[in-house]
Motif scaffolding. Structure first.
Motif, PDB file in Angstrom:
ATOM      1  N   UNK A 303       0.839  -1.211   0.000  1.00 17.11           N
ATOM      2  CA  UNK A 303       0.000   0.000   0.000  1.00 17.11           C
ATOM      3  C   UNK A 303       0.871   1.258   0.000  1.00 17.11           C
ATOM      4  N   UNK A 304       0.614   2.135  -0.956  1.00 15.24           N
ATOM      5  CA  UNK A 304       1.343   3.413  -1.032  1.00 15.24           C
ATOM      6  C   UNK A 304       0.350   4.531  -0.699  1.00 15.24           C
ATOM      7  N   UNK A 305       0.756   5.434   0.201  1.00 19.84           N
ATOM      8  CA  UNK A 305      -0.177   6.491   0.639  1.00 19.84           C
ATOM      9  C   UNK A 305       0.281   7.851   0.112  1.00 19.84           C
ATOM     10  N   UNK A 306      -0.626   8.582  -0.516  1.00 22.01           N
ATOM     11  CA  UNK A 306      -0.332   9.975  -0.895  1.00 22.01           C
ATOM     12  C   UNK A 306      -1.297  10.856  -0.110  1.00 22.01           C
ATOM     13  N   UNK A 307      -0.767  11.680   0.806  1.00 23.59           N
ATOM     14  CA  UNK A 307      -1.653  12.619   1.521  1.00 23.59           C
ATOM     15  C   UNK A 307      -1.592  13.950   0.772  1.00 23.59           C
ATOM     16  N   UNK A 308      -2.758  14.455   0.396  1.00 19.14           N
ATOM     17  CA  UNK A 308      -2.773  15.713  -0.368  1.00 19.14           C
ATOM     18  C   UNK A 308      -2.172  16.838   0.472  1.00 19.14           C
ATOM     19  N   UNK A 309      -1.213  17.579  -0.136  1.00 17.59           N
ATOM     20  CA  UNK A 309      -0.528  18.611   0.648  1.00 17.59           C
ATOM     21  C   UNK A 309      -1.408  19.850   0.828  1.00 17.59           C
ATOM     22  N   UNK A 310      -2.331  20.080  -0.104  1.00 12.15           N
ATOM     23  CA  UNK A 310      -3.189  21.266  -0.011  1.00 12.15           C
ATOM     24  C   UNK A 310      -4.516  21.007  -0.732  1.00 12.15           C
ATOM     25  N   UNK A 311      -5.374  22.029  -0.726  1.00  7.28           N
ATOM     26  CA  UNK A 311      -6.715  21.878  -1.324  1.00  7.28           C
ATOM     27  C   UNK A 311      -6.636  21.580  -2.827  1.00  7.28           C
ATOM     28  N   UNK A 312      -5.642  22.219  -3.474  1.00  2.00           N
ATOM     29  CA  UNK A 312      -5.505  22.039  -4.911  1.00  2.00           C
ATOM     30  C   UNK A 312      -5.213  20.561  -5.227  1.00  2.00           C
ATOM     31  N   UNK A 313      -4.243  20.006  -4.490  1.00  2.10           N
ATOM     32  CA  UNK A 313      -3.917  18.595  -4.771  1.00  2.10           C
ATOM     33  C   UNK A 313      -5.079  17.670  -4.395  1.00  2.10           C
ATOM     34  N   UNK A 314      -5.761  18.031  -3.308  1.00  2.00           N
ATOM     35  CA  UNK A 314      -6.913  17.196  -2.907  1.00  2.00           C
ATOM     36  C   UNK A 314      -7.941  17.168  -4.027  1.00  2.00           C
ATOM     37  N   UNK A 315      -8.232  18.330  -4.621  1.00  2.00           N
ATOM     38  CA  UNK A 315      -9.272  18.309  -5.666  1.00  2.00           C
ATOM     39  C   UNK A 315      -8.765  17.597  -6.917  1.00  2.00           C
ATOM     40  N   UNK A 316      -7.441  17.609  -7.144  1.00  2.00           N
ATOM     41  CA  UNK A 316      -6.889  16.834  -8.276  1.00  2.00           C
ATOM     42  C   UNK A 316      -7.072  15.329  -8.055  1.00  2.00           C
ATOM     43  N   UNK A 317      -6.839  14.897  -6.809  1.00  6.79           N
ATOM     44  CA  UNK A 317      -6.991  13.467  -6.512  1.00  6.79           C
ATOM     45  C   UNK A 317      -8.459  13.050  -6.651  1.00  6.79           C
ATOM     46  N   UNK A 318      -9.368  13.912  -6.211  1.00  7.31           N
ATOM     47  CA  UNK A 318     -10.803  13.587  -6.323  1.00  7.31           C
ATOM     48  C   UNK A 318     -11.276  13.601  -7.770  1.00  7.31           C
ATOM     49  N   UNK A 319     -10.529  14.335  -8.592  1.00  7.50           N
ATOM     50  CA  UNK A 319     -10.857  14.395 -10.017  1.00  7.50           C
ATOM     51  C   UNK A 319     -10.880  12.978 -10.618  1.00  7.50           C
TER      52      UNK A 319
END
Ligand SMILES: Cc1cc2nc3c(=O)[nH]c(=O)nc-3n(C[C@H](O)[C@H](O)[C@H](O)COP(=O)(O)OP(=O)(O)OC[C@H]3O[C@@H](n4cnc5c(N)ncnc54)[C@H](O)[C@@H]3O)c2cc1C
Length: 469
Positions: A303-319
């Motif tokens: 398992x590899x974990x990427x924690x979104x560093x900010x809101x911008x990255x979070x919305x990219x991951x949800x994309x």
């Protein structure tokens, strides 16, 4: 029909009744794959108009098919027996907010996203968030008891409705519940109506309960090199002491389909399965809670974990998750979307069954969905012009339901039974259970005029995608 048409024109505003072929054809389908032509379209703008339509439908013995935006994936609003389609999409702006009660009254055609937007402008939240919320109506959400990603933490549509106004099958107007959080006076008709798929009454107003909007959110993407382990991770996360607001899943086929047209930074297509986890609450708590999720998942193999560093990255991951539905049509023009739900502990076993079904029938079978509450969307992407493919899809759908029920699951977590799942109802309910439900339908709609042809299978009906010549 002509006499009924003229009477409906007299009863409704000018331009709100049609029998033009182009209009009828626009209402002959929904987001599933069925097609049935209605005879007349009515677009009511008030409860009085709905009452008039229902009374005329009784007088002329014609069925009524309520409809919101037609995003149903189970054929819910399809006018299988012709008759009147009752389109609520123009009655979309009767909204009253009771800020200090944390409640909102809405007319049936209000778009779900508008409810979210208005609630947020008061610092409040309406939690149910079907992925179709930018187009679905609240009437459709109520009739299907819609869910969505956030339902893991907050519950589904029925948990946020305290009152309804309903037009009954004989044209009476009744009110269930009210504007109080607690209400146990009489039978809970509100809960009976929610999820009844337009077969028991027509919802003309709803009082929704709102909650304070969480201050902040935090997102992580978990990439797994094994599909079954990603299923196990869901229980591990839920038992870690932290309750995320969302845990969504996509298999490698979904992620690959999205990335092939829409590359997203840090997201690669080498994982077998991907979970997206969102936490909401106070920012200080979120930091600590995300650490627990990270540690829990890193203890799992591959398992590899990427924690979104900010809101911008979070919305990219949800994309990635948002684009799954449109992206997977690259596999074929016909999408058969299921929404079985299994106990969370059984997700790994269900994934094994899906893998077996995919191989056995050699179909494009992909899985995504709301893993946090076990509500998964196996989608078969095929081509309805190829009868041999549809035959295989028919068998695969039956196998998917069999696997889900065997694991203690259900046919539908949120899309409803509608037209396409009714042949399987006796697989989940016994004779007595079905007779009880039929009794409720008979009592409330004795002439079977509200959305007939849905939920209850005809005798010996079986699931058929392709008809033998
Ligand atoms: C891309 C996509 C994503 C989706 N994601 C989700 C999701 O995350 N969660 C989820 O739960 N669903 C989801 N859905 C399914 C669908 O959006 C929901 O079932 C939604 O609630 C339907 O709303 P609608 O306004 O389109 O209703 P319609 O499809 O028009 O109708 C749905 C049912 O409601 C009945 N109905 C409509 N209005 C009334 C009324 N006023 N009174 C009585 N009955 C009424 C209809 O007769 C029909 O049986 C998704 C669909 C799509 C296409």
């Amino acid at each position: 029909m002509e006499e009924l048409f003229v009477a409906l024109q007299d009863a409704l505003k000018k331009g709100h009744v049609s029998k033009e072929v182009a209009d009828l054809s626009s209402y002959s389908y929904d987001a599933s794959f069925g097609e049935y032509m209605p005879d007349i379209i009515c677009q009511p703008m008030s409860t009085d108009e709905v009452v008039k339509i229902v009374k005329l439908s009784n007088q002329f013995d014609v069925p009524i098919y309520p409809r919101g935006s037609g995003t149903s994936l189970s054929g819910g609003p399809l006018p299988v027996n012709g008759g009147i389609v009752l389109d609520f999409s123009r009655w979309d702006n009767d909204i009253t907010v009771y800020e200090d009660d944390l409640m909102m009254d809405v007319s049936p055609g209000v778009i779900t996203a508008k409810i979210h937007e208005i609630a947020e402008s008061y610092g409040l939240m309406y939690p149910p968030d079907p992925s179709s919320s930018s187009i679905s109506t609240i009437g459709g959400n109520l009739a299907e008891n819609a869910g969505g990603p956030r339902c893991l933490k907050y519950g589904v549509t029925k948990d946020y409705v305290v009152g309804l106004e309903i037009v009954t099958a004989n044209g009476d107007v009744i009110r269930s519940g009210g504007r109080t959080v607690k209400n146990v006076t009489g039978y809970d008709m509100t809960k009976l109506m929610i999820g009844s798929e337009g077969t028991l009454g027509i919802i003309t107003k709803a009082t929704l309960q709102l909650i304070p909007k969480p201050i902040d959110t935090k997102t992580a993407m978990l990439q797994f090199d094994d599909f079954v382990t990603s299923g196990r991770a869901v229980s591990k996360i839920l038992r870690s002491g932290i309750l995320p607001s969302k845990i969504e899943i996509m298999d490698k086929y979904c992620v690959d389909a999205v990335l092939s047209t829409h590359p997203i930074e840090h997201v690669t297509n080498d994982a077998e399965s991907v979970l997206l986890v969102e936490l909401d609450g106070h920012p200080l708590a979120l930091e600590a809670e995300m650490k627990v999720i990270e540690e829990t998942c890193q203890a799992l193999p591959g398992c590899k974990v990427i924690v979104a560093r900010d809101k911008h990255q979070a919305s990219e991951l949800w994309e990635v998750r948002k684009l799954v539905s449109p992206a997977i049509v690259k596999f074929g023009p016909t999408k058969i979307s299921e929404d079985t739900s299994v106990p969370v502990s059984q997700i790994p076993e269900f994934f094994k069954s899906i893998e077996r079904i995919r191989q056995e029938f050699d179909l494009n079978l992909v899985v995504f969905g709301h893993a946090g509450d076990g509500n998964l969307h196996p989608n078969i992407i095929t081509d309805k012009r190829k009868p041999e493919e549809l035959k295989k899809a028919e068998q695969a759908v039956a196998e998917i339901f069999k696997a889900s029920l065997k694991l203690g699951g259900t046919l539908s977590g949120e899309h409803g039974i509608g037209l396409f799942k009714k042949p399987f109802m006796y697989n989940e309910f016994d004779e007595a259970g079905m007779a009880f439900m039929k009794g409720v339908k008979k009592a409330l709609d004795p002439n079977n005029r509200l959305n007939p042809g849905k939920i209850f299978p005809d005798e010996n009906e079986r699931f058929v995608l392709v008809h033998d010549e």
